[in-house]
Design an enzyme around this catalytic site. Structure first.
Site, PDB file in Angstrom:
ATOM      1  N   GLU A 268       1.941   8.662  89.182  1.00 54.72           N
ATOM      2  CA  GLU A 268       2.384   8.349  87.700  1.00 54.72           C
ATOM      3  C   GLU A 268       3.204   7.255  86.651  1.00 54.72           C
ATOM      4  O   GLU A 268       3.502   6.466  85.957  1.00 54.72           O
ATOM      5  CB  GLU A 268       2.442   9.639  86.761  1.00 54.72           C
ATOM      6  CG  GLU A 268       0.791   9.838  86.431  1.00 54.72           C
ATOM      7  CD  GLU A 268       1.169  11.737  86.334  1.00 54.72           C
ATOM      8  OE1 GLU A 268       0.706  12.194  85.885  1.00 54.72           O
ATOM      9  OE2 GLU A 268       2.037  11.819  86.070  1.00 54.72           O
TER      10      GLU A 268
ATOM     11  N   ASP B 104     -10.225  12.290  83.008  1.00 54.49           N
ATOM     12  CA  ASP B 104     -10.915  12.776  83.389  1.00 54.49           C
ATOM     13  C   ASP B 104     -11.632  13.506  81.714  1.00 54.49           C
ATOM     14  O   ASP B 104     -10.378  13.522  81.242  1.00 54.49           O
ATOM     15  CB  ASP B 104     -10.924  13.572  83.951  1.00 54.49           C
ATOM     16  CG  ASP B 104      -9.494  14.843  83.928  1.00 54.49           C
ATOM     17  OD1 ASP B 104      -8.319  14.397  84.421  1.00 54.49           O
ATOM     18  OD2 ASP B 104      -9.858  15.516  83.343  1.00 54.49           O
TER      19      ASP B 104
END
Ligand code: SAH
Length: 237
Positions: A12, A197
């Site tokens: 990230e 997701d």
């Protein structure tokens, strides 16, 4: 002025660590696992504090995030903390993969302490987010949503019940822990989260998360460039 990102995963943070060419400060938090990166953007100090690793994998979750946030605030005294990372979201609420959201609230969704009294309320968290979050989201054309945090990647029916009851939209594993520590110091906290997701897609979460991680981290980097530009050009800190 000092901006401090608190980020759980190397994947990230890496795209924007590279983008700004910021450097690792070896051993700064030793013996704690969190890692410090430091650089300068538009005359402002930019820190990225990673939760760190154990056994070769990122320390995702609340405990490492709280340790990282506490250490960062006590040792760096940032003007603002930004918790940036990936999250699950809900198709039925209009979310899509790799979309970036700004948090407009934060709570825990897996602390099942009964009662609407002090115990129940305290365990949910519901910590304040930076008061400028909405203006930033509007200026940058980003959606907003409530971050809800738990200790697991999967979602049990009791988690969903809690998320729905309290209007949660962005499911992660660190946000509320970071928010808790920031609330103790009254340090402003901004959430920037990219969707890996969709919790209601029917797909297996880890498979969906892994498949979309790279793409979500790229949109997260682009969003953070806009966020950093916005924050560093803001005059009244
Ligand atoms: N084994 C995985 C673990 C990732 S855990 C790996 O290292 O690749 C998931 C991380 O992404 C956490 O930091 C969490 O904040 C975030 N996240 C993304 N989707 C999530 C979801 N649906 N629920 C909870 N956290 C999620």
């Amino acid at each position: 002025m000092r901006i401090c990102y608190v980020v759980a995963m190397v994947a990230e943070a890496q795209p924007f660590i590279e983008r700004y060419g910021i450097r690792k400060v070896e051993g700064f938090f030793a013996p704690l696992p969190c890692q410090l990166y430091e650089g300068e953007v538009n005359g402002v100090t930019l820190n990225v504090v990673l939760n760190g690793q154990q056994q070769g994998s990122d320390l995702v979750g609340c405990e490492a995030a709280a340790v990282a946030t506490l250490s960062a605030i006590q040792q760096l005294h940032p003007d603002i903390v930004v918790n940036s990372g990936t999250c699950g979201a809900f198709r039925e609420k209009g979310a899509d993969i790799a979309e970036v959201y700004i948090g407009n609230g934060v709570m825990f969704h897996d602390r099942r302490v009964p009662g609407d009294d002090a115990w129940g309320t305290q365990s949910l968290g519901n910590y304040p987010v930076w008061e400028g979050s909405q203006a930033l989201a509007e200026a940058l054309g980003m959606k907003m949503g409530k971050v809800t945090t738990g200790s697991s990647l999967d979602m049990q029916p009791c988690d969903l019940e809690m998320i729905q009851k309290h209007g949660g939209e962005l499911k992660d594993m660190e946000g509320a822990a970071v928010g808790f520590v920031c609330s103790l110091f009254k340090t402003p906290i901004l959430y920037v989260k990219s969707v890996t997701d969709l919790c209601d897609s029917g797909a297996e979460t880890f498979e969906e998360f892994s498949r979309n991680l790279h793409r979500a981290c790229e949109t997260l980097k682009t969003a953070n460039e806009q966020v950093i530009d916005y924050l560093t050009k803001r005059v009244n800190w």
